[in-house]
Design an enzyme around this catalytic site. Structure first.
Site, PDB file in Angstrom:
ATOM      1  N   CYS A 117      83.905 -72.569 -16.381  1.00 32.89           N
ATOM      2  CA  CYS A 117      82.888 -72.858 -17.388  1.00 32.89           C
ATOM      3  C   CYS A 117      83.200 -74.137 -18.164  1.00 32.89           C
ATOM      4  CB  CYS A 117      82.694 -71.646 -18.315  1.00 32.89           C
ATOM      5  SG  CYS A 117      81.043 -71.600 -19.016  1.00 32.89           S
ATOM      6  N   HIS A 225      81.725 -67.144 -14.645  1.00 32.54           N
ATOM      7  CA  HIS A 225      82.933 -66.517 -15.202  1.00 32.54           C
ATOM      8  C   HIS A 225      83.506 -65.479 -14.260  1.00 32.54           C
ATOM      9  CE1 HIS A 225      83.109 -68.242 -19.275  1.00 32.54           C
ATOM     10  NE2 HIS A 225      81.840 -68.485 -19.019  1.00 32.54           N
ATOM     11  N   GLU A 227      86.471 -64.508 -14.144  1.00 29.62           N
ATOM     12  CA  GLU A 227      87.547 -63.737 -14.787  1.00 29.62           C
ATOM     13  C   GLU A 227      87.053 -62.379 -15.315  1.00 29.62           C
ATOM     14  OE1 GLU A 227      85.876 -66.041 -16.292  1.00 29.62           O
ATOM     15  OE2 GLU A 227      85.510 -65.331 -18.347  1.00 29.62           O
TER      16      GLU A 227
HETATM   17  N1  LIG Z   1      80.535 -74.363 -24.493  1.00 29.35           N
HETATM   18  C1  LIG Z   1      80.207 -74.685 -23.113  1.00 29.35           C
HETATM   19  C2  LIG Z   1      81.017 -73.796 -22.172  1.00 29.35           C
HETATM   20  C3  LIG Z   1      80.520 -72.374 -22.224  1.00 29.35           C
HETATM   21  C4  LIG Z   1      81.591 -71.343 -21.987  1.00 29.35           C
HETATM   22  O1  LIG Z   1      82.716 -71.615 -21.588  1.00 29.35           O
HETATM   23  N2  LIG Z   1      81.202 -70.109 -22.307  1.00 29.35           N
HETATM   24  C5  LIG Z   1      82.079 -68.998 -22.334  1.00 29.35           C
HETATM   25  C6  LIG Z   1      82.448 -68.680 -23.781  1.00 29.35           C
HETATM   26  C7  LIG Z   1      83.030 -67.309 -23.985  1.00 29.35           C
HETATM   27  C8  LIG Z   1      84.097 -67.003 -22.925  1.00 29.35           C
HETATM   28  O2  LIG Z   1      85.176 -67.602 -22.969  1.00 29.35           O
HETATM   29  O3  LIG Z   1      83.832 -66.187 -22.026  1.00 29.35           O
HETATM   30  C9  LIG Z   1      78.719 -74.513 -22.845  1.00 29.35           C
HETATM   31  O4  LIG Z   1      78.021 -73.950 -23.705  1.00 29.35           O
HETATM   32  O5  LIG Z   1      78.255 -74.915 -21.753  1.00 29.35           O
END
Ligand SMILES: N[C@@H](CCC(=O)NCCCC(=O)O)C(=O)O
Length: 266
Positions: A117, A225, A227
């Site tokens: 991400c 994601h 994970e």
């Molecule tokens: N802020 C960026 C990346 C988005 C992101 O990594 N979301 C996950 C946040 C919560 C987590 O760690 O699962 C965007 O908005 O594109």
């Protein structure tokens, strides 16, 4: 002799926490990322608090892989020559400074690298690409953000299919040409860095996975994601298993080099 655990570096987020107007700086790492390394990669997550760019060579020599996590914070748009589009959204310039340099070092040194991400977006920016700061406002693009008030099970539930590059490792990991993934991002790749190859796309054309061209080892990044409960999802767990295989290969080389250095005369 028992092999030491593979070590995977997960750079921290930097956030102010506290209430009643009294906030303190904290270094944060999401449990689900550390758990995916522990369970999916079968490695030990390490964070190296307060690491800075000058520490990268020495710290990289101590680890077998680097995983760049997601984060609610955005990559500062100055890194791709833009102004901040929405000042209400969080930033993490300290993380940016470390990770953008760390990515280049991993690619140069051949250290296994997995971006998730925000980490996916950092890799594109570090290698010269740009981001849409608000994908949902781009004509023809879906809204890739999560339902923020929904329970986490719903936020991280499969949201849209991705179409995988034919013959790619992603197609192998998915067991076919497309697979459902979750989606929790407001930013996304605009111009793909020259050094990256697209590996998956959402139905609206948004790039969802990339490979570092010419990488000597595992060097992939995903916008979704994996994970999230990776042990329950064959596609997600295949990504971490492949990352773990590459990390163990590096660990063997690292230990051989350390052994040679110990026995070198003089
Ligand atoms: N802020 C960026 C990346 C988005 C992101 O990594 N979301 C996950 C946040 C919560 C987590 O760690 O699962 C965007 O908005 O594109």
């Amino acid at each position: 002799m028992k092999m030491p655990p593979c070590m995977v570096w997960l750079p921290a987020d930097h956030r102010l926490l506290g209430d009643h107007g009294h906030q303190m700086p904290f270094l944060l790492l999401g449990d689900k990322y550390a758990r995916a390394v522990k369970v999916g990669v079968e490695a030990q997550p390490v964070m190296f608090p307060l690491a800075d760019v000058g520490d990268i060579p020495e710290l990289l020599s101590m680890v077998d892989g680097v995983m760049l996590t997601g984060s609610p914070s955005n990559v500062h748009p100055s890194h791709f020559d833009e102004e901040v589009a929405d000042p209400s959204l969080p930033l993490d310039p300290v993380r940016d400074t470390l990770t953008l340099a760390l990515i280049k070092a991993c690619v140069h040194e051949g250290v296994p690298l997995l971006g998730i991400c925000r980490g996916f977006q950092e890799i594109n920016v570090a290698l010269g690409g740009t981001l849409h700061q608000r994908v949902h406002e781009v004509p023809g693009r879906m809204d890739h953000r999560e339902p923020k008030t929904a329970p986490f099970e719903e936020q991280y539930a499969p949201r849209h299919p991705i179409h995988l590059a034919p013959g790619s490792v992603f197609e192998t990991w998915a067991g076919g040409p497309q697979v459902m993934v979750n989606s929790l991002h407001g930013q996304g790749i605009h111009r793909l860095a020259d050094g990256l190859e697209p590996m998956a796309q959402a139905p609206d054309g948004q790039i969802e996975a990339v490979a570092v061209r010419g990488a000597r080892t595992f060097a992939y990044a995903v916008q979704f994601h994996p994970e999230w409960r990776c042990w329950e999802n064959p596609f997600y767990s295949a990504i971490f298993a492949a990352f773990g295989h590459a990390c163990r290969q590096r660990r063997s080389l690292r230990l051989q080099a350390a052994d040679l250095a110990r026995h070198r005369p003089g």
